[in-house]
Design an enzyme around this catalytic site. Sequence first.
Site, PDB file in Angstrom:
ATOM      1  N   ARG A 172       4.078 -27.057  35.514  1.00  0.00           N
ATOM      2  CA  ARG A 172       3.812 -27.081  36.979  1.00  0.00           C
ATOM      3  C   ARG A 172       3.755 -25.732  37.735  1.00  0.00           C
ATOM      4  O   ARG A 172       2.987 -25.326  38.816  1.00  0.00           O
ATOM      5  CB  ARG A 172       5.142 -27.626  37.610  1.00  0.00           C
ATOM      6  CG  ARG A 172       5.264 -29.312  37.259  1.00  0.00           C
ATOM      7  CD  ARG A 172       6.719 -29.641  37.614  1.00  0.00           C
ATOM      8  NE  ARG A 172       6.961 -29.317  39.207  1.00  0.00           N
ATOM      9  CZ  ARG A 172       6.611 -29.957  40.354  1.00  0.00           C
ATOM     10  NH1 ARG A 172       5.923 -31.017  39.835  1.00  0.00           N
ATOM     11  NH2 ARG A 172       7.043 -29.799  41.450  1.00  0.00           N
ATOM     12  N   ARG A 176       0.786 -15.584  36.889  1.00  0.00           N
ATOM     13  CA  ARG A 176      -0.356 -14.786  37.436  1.00  0.00           C
ATOM     14  C   ARG A 176      -0.282 -13.431  37.255  1.00  0.00           C
ATOM     15  O   ARG A 176       0.843 -12.969  37.303  1.00  0.00           O
ATOM     16  CB  ARG A 176      -0.363 -15.046  38.905  1.00  0.00           C
ATOM     17  CG  ARG A 176      -0.508 -16.434  39.389  1.00  0.00           C
ATOM     18  CD  ARG A 176      -1.219 -16.521  40.932  1.00  0.00           C
ATOM     19  NE  ARG A 176      -1.110 -17.829  41.295  1.00  0.00           N
ATOM     20  CZ  ARG A 176      -0.011 -18.093  42.285  1.00  0.00           C
ATOM     21  NH1 ARG A 176       0.889 -17.387  42.558  1.00  0.00           N
ATOM     22  NH2 ARG A 176       0.034 -19.474  42.681  1.00  0.00           N
ATOM     23  N   ARG A 255      17.802 -37.446  37.121  1.00  0.00           N
ATOM     24  CA  ARG A 255      18.537 -36.425  37.816  1.00  0.00           C
ATOM     25  C   ARG A 255      18.927 -36.812  39.226  1.00  0.00           C
ATOM     26  O   ARG A 255      17.877 -37.473  40.070  1.00  0.00           O
ATOM     27  CB  ARG A 255      17.960 -34.938  37.730  1.00  0.00           C
ATOM     28  CG  ARG A 255      17.604 -34.691  36.281  1.00  0.00           C
ATOM     29  CD  ARG A 255      18.618 -34.459  35.705  1.00  0.00           C
ATOM     30  NE  ARG A 255      19.640 -33.343  36.076  1.00  0.00           N
ATOM     31  CZ  ARG A 255      20.662 -32.809  35.759  1.00  0.00           C
ATOM     32  NH1 ARG A 255      21.375 -33.875  34.705  1.00  0.00           N
ATOM     33  NH2 ARG A 255      21.593 -31.919  35.991  1.00  0.00           N
ATOM     34  N   ARG A 286      19.611 -23.665  44.262  1.00  0.00           N
ATOM     35  CA  ARG A 286      19.017 -22.843  45.115  1.00  0.00           C
ATOM     36  C   ARG A 286      19.516 -23.250  46.614  1.00  0.00           C
ATOM     37  O   ARG A 286      20.246 -24.094  46.408  1.00  0.00           O
ATOM     38  CB  ARG A 286      17.476 -23.208  45.004  1.00  0.00           C
ATOM     39  CG  ARG A 286      17.036 -24.650  45.299  1.00  0.00           C
ATOM     40  CD  ARG A 286      15.552 -25.329  44.808  1.00  0.00           C
ATOM     41  NE  ARG A 286      15.561 -26.357  44.879  1.00  0.00           N
ATOM     42  CZ  ARG A 286      14.390 -26.988  44.601  1.00  0.00           C
ATOM     43  NH1 ARG A 286      13.380 -26.183  44.197  1.00  0.00           N
ATOM     44  NH2 ARG A 286      14.169 -28.202  44.307  1.00  0.00           N
ATOM     45  N   GLU A 309      21.709 -26.661  46.911  1.00  0.00           N
ATOM     46  CA  GLU A 309      21.014 -27.840  46.175  1.00  0.00           C
ATOM     47  C   GLU A 309      22.020 -27.735  44.794  1.00  0.00           C
ATOM     48  O   GLU A 309      21.948 -26.799  44.059  1.00  0.00           O
ATOM     49  CB  GLU A 309      19.840 -27.692  46.135  1.00  0.00           C
ATOM     50  CG  GLU A 309      19.279 -28.824  45.260  1.00  0.00           C
ATOM     51  CD  GLU A 309      17.472 -28.837  45.335  1.00  0.00           C
ATOM     52  OE1 GLU A 309      16.981 -28.527  46.419  1.00  0.00           O
ATOM     53  OE2 GLU A 309      17.142 -29.338  44.346  1.00  0.00           O
ATOM     54  N   TYR A 357       7.139 -37.816  37.368  1.00  0.00           N
ATOM     55  CA  TYR A 357       7.581 -36.558  38.431  1.00  0.00           C
ATOM     56  C   TYR A 357       6.247 -36.506  39.307  1.00  0.00           C
ATOM     57  O   TYR A 357       5.411 -35.372  38.912  1.00  0.00           O
ATOM     58  CB  TYR A 357       7.461 -35.405  37.375  1.00  0.00           C
ATOM     59  CG  TYR A 357       8.352 -34.239  38.085  1.00  0.00           C
ATOM     60  CD1 TYR A 357       8.310 -34.028  39.265  1.00  0.00           C
ATOM     61  CD2 TYR A 357       8.850 -33.145  37.237  1.00  0.00           C
ATOM     62  CE1 TYR A 357       8.979 -32.962  39.806  1.00  0.00           C
ATOM     63  CE2 TYR A 357       9.513 -32.116  37.649  1.00  0.00           C
ATOM     64  CZ  TYR A 357       9.481 -31.906  39.134  1.00  0.00           C
ATOM     65  OH  TYR A 357       9.803 -30.912  39.326  1.00  0.00           O
ATOM     66  N   ASP A 359       4.286 -35.423  43.075  1.00  0.00           N
ATOM     67  CA  ASP A 359       4.725 -34.820  44.038  1.00  0.00           C
ATOM     68  C   ASP A 359       4.028 -35.746  45.333  1.00  0.00           C
ATOM     69  O   ASP A 359       3.511 -36.528  44.974  1.00  0.00           O
ATOM     70  CB  ASP A 359       3.605 -33.613  44.122  1.00  0.00           C
ATOM     71  CG  ASP A 359       4.563 -32.410  43.166  1.00  0.00           C
ATOM     72  OD1 ASP A 359       5.777 -32.405  43.150  1.00  0.00           O
ATOM     73  OD2 ASP A 359       3.758 -31.522  42.638  1.00  0.00           O
TER      74      ASP A 359
HETATM   75  O1  LIG Z   1      13.428 -20.378  39.297  1.00  0.00           O
HETATM   76  C1  LIG Z   1      13.043 -21.198  38.695  1.00  0.00           C
HETATM   77  C2  LIG Z   1      12.219 -22.277  38.918  1.00  0.00           C
HETATM   78  C3  LIG Z   1      11.607 -23.357  38.272  1.00  0.00           C
HETATM   79  N1  LIG Z   1      12.194 -23.535  36.985  1.00  0.00           N
HETATM   80  C4  LIG Z   1      11.910 -24.462  36.335  1.00  0.00           C
HETATM   81  O2  LIG Z   1      10.494 -25.166  36.415  1.00  0.00           O
HETATM   82  C5  LIG Z   1      10.557 -26.386  36.791  1.00  0.00           C
HETATM   83  C6  LIG Z   1       9.575 -26.974  37.854  1.00  0.00           C
HETATM   84  O3  LIG Z   1       9.876 -26.189  39.140  1.00  0.00           O
HETATM   85  P1  LIG Z   1       9.824 -26.664  40.600  1.00  0.00           P
HETATM   86  O4  LIG Z   1      10.017 -25.478  41.485  1.00  0.00           O
HETATM   87  O5  LIG Z   1       8.131 -26.948  40.666  1.00  0.00           O
HETATM   88  O6  LIG Z   1      10.704 -27.831  40.504  1.00  0.00           O
HETATM   89  P2  LIG Z   1      10.886 -28.888  41.779  1.00  0.00           P
HETATM   90  O7  LIG Z   1      10.511 -30.096  41.729  1.00  0.00           O
HETATM   91  O8  LIG Z   1      12.495 -28.928  41.880  1.00  0.00           O
HETATM   92  O9  LIG Z   1      10.449 -28.290  42.846  1.00  0.00           O
HETATM   93  C7  LIG Z   1      10.647 -28.850  44.370  1.00  0.00           C
HETATM   94  O10 LIG Z   1      10.770 -27.854  45.051  1.00  0.00           O
HETATM   95  C8  LIG Z   1      10.117 -26.769  45.292  1.00  0.00           C
HETATM   96  C9  LIG Z   1      10.690 -25.884  46.407  1.00  0.00           C
HETATM   97  O11 LIG Z   1      10.607 -24.562  46.192  1.00  0.00           O
HETATM   98  C10 LIG Z   1       8.645 -27.268  45.725  1.00  0.00           C
HETATM   99  O12 LIG Z   1       8.662 -27.620  46.766  1.00  0.00           O
HETATM  100  C11 LIG Z   1       8.144 -28.234  44.762  1.00  0.00           C
HETATM  101  O13 LIG Z   1       6.900 -28.688  44.960  1.00  0.00           O
HETATM  102  C12 LIG Z   1       9.121 -29.639  44.703  1.00  0.00           C
HETATM  103  O14 LIG Z   1       8.842 -30.379  43.813  1.00  0.00           O
HETATM  104  C13 LIG Z   1      12.139 -26.496  37.229  1.00  0.00           C
HETATM  105  O15 LIG Z   1      12.514 -27.914  36.910  1.00  0.00           O
HETATM  106  C14 LIG Z   1      12.699 -25.714  36.110  1.00  0.00           C
HETATM  107  O16 LIG Z   1      12.801 -26.275  34.966  1.00  0.00           O
HETATM  108  C15 LIG Z   1      13.012 -22.596  36.457  1.00  0.00           C
HETATM  109  O17 LIG Z   1      13.341 -22.455  35.262  1.00  0.00           O
HETATM  110  N2  LIG Z   1      13.263 -21.460  37.424  1.00  0.00           N
END
Ligand SMILES: O=c1ccn([C@@H]2O[C@H](COP(=O)(O)OP(=O)(O)O[C@H]3O[C@H](CO)[C@H](O)[C@H](O)[C@H]3O)[C@@H](O)[C@H]2O)c(=O)[nH]1
Length: 379
Positions: A172, A176, A255, A286, A309, A357, A359
């Site tokens: 996801r 870059r 979860r 976070r 969170e 999962y 969005d």
């Molecule tokens: O700092 C980080 C961030 C992400 N991940 C890994 O990458 C996965 C995906 O990360 P996301 O940020 O996409 O996960 P979330 O679904 O929790 O993100 C949600 O919260 C984000 C807020 O910043 C965005 O809004 C996103 O669209 C929304 O799905 C995580 O589960 C985690 O395994 C990390 O290990 N470290």
Amino acid sequence: MDLLVVGSGFFGLTIAERAASAGKKVVVIDRRSHIGGNAYSEAEPETGIEVHRYGAHLFHTSNETVWEYVNRFTSFTNYQHKVYSNYRGEVYPLPINLGTINQFFRAAYGPDEARALIAEQAEEFDAKQAQNLEEKGISLIGRPLYEAFIRDYTAKQWQTPTTELPAEVISRLPVRYTYDNHYFNDTHEGLPTEGYTAWLENMADHPNIEVRLDTDFFDTTQPLNKDAVVGTVPVVYTGPVDRYFDYAEGELGWRTLDFEQEVLPTGDFQGTSVMNYAGSDVPYTRIHEFRHFHPERDYPKDRTVIMREFSRFANRDDEPYYPVNTPEDRERLLAYRQLTENESGVLFGGRLGTYQYLDMHMAIGSALTMWNNKLSETL
Ligand SMILES: O=c1ccn([C@@H]2O[C@H](COP(=O)(O)OP(=O)(O)O[C@H]3O[C@H](CO)[C@H](O)[C@H](O)[C@H]3O)[C@@H](O)[C@H]2O)c(=O)[nH]1
């Protein structure tokens, strides 16, 4: 009534709105006391700052059909999401980009040098063959960055061995080799100008739609319950699929999130909307600071709202948020899919109904597809 929709999140409301616009009478029930599922937001009473009660929701999509559709109900601000990560007391930009790489390695690499370095550090796994989150993560960014920013954060978020998590969870996030640190790659991005709840209410605002809140589909004392309705009226069900079948094939892993909200006597707590905490020394994943989602609004200058969170396994009584999707879960899901196919008169959709999962834009897109392909002609 021509259609019963169970659940008033984006999936359910999209189906309801399409059916209502086609002249069908729709009843939407939701066991909560508000519409919108987890996208619901409300003004924090002391400050008026819009708080996303179930965690931050950022809208983004590259799907033109979805973008055109959602703009019928709300306009969007030009908010562009950026996330930072606190690793050992130092703040780095996410997703992993040239800025993160240079800060982490105390270097001034150009894109080619950074690419070569990461390729070397990522050698142990081939991205195309990666079978799980750990292999995929290492193959994308190399072991040192993986261990700093992904390993422990993922352990907090999922409490599941990274070798059992699907590779897609980490794909996801973009990687870059420029300094671009926008979180999303999509063509369209923004937040609903008047807030999520106004958007959701606009979707439900149709003379053919009746919304009944505090109404549980499994509560046999209310008239629109499962036993009374299935087989008599078409149903679109967006709740947890395992719950629908009374856990006949076992429980699917979810979860859930816990939030700690605080109003602080400062105009700005962290200078940005989302700060991740990479390490296992901090118990939360976070902190959200909601005022930063709407810099264009006239919020108080001396107070702010933050939300920490925390993530943990969901029990049956908890709100499910994220499907864990271990190999065992996927096997159970196949069994549930078989059951859903044989359940005549009921269609399953949304994050909970399909154990995916999704969005927001994906939930809306798949609801539009369900309407076009499965419902519009038969209803
Ligand atoms: O700092 C980080 C961030 C992400 N991940 C890994 O990458 C996965 C995906 O990360 P996301 O940020 O996409 O996960 P979330 O679904 O929790 O993100 C949600 O919260 C984000 C807020 O910043 C965005 O809004 C996103 O669209 C929304 O799905 C995580 O589960 C985690 O395994 C990390 O290990 N470290």
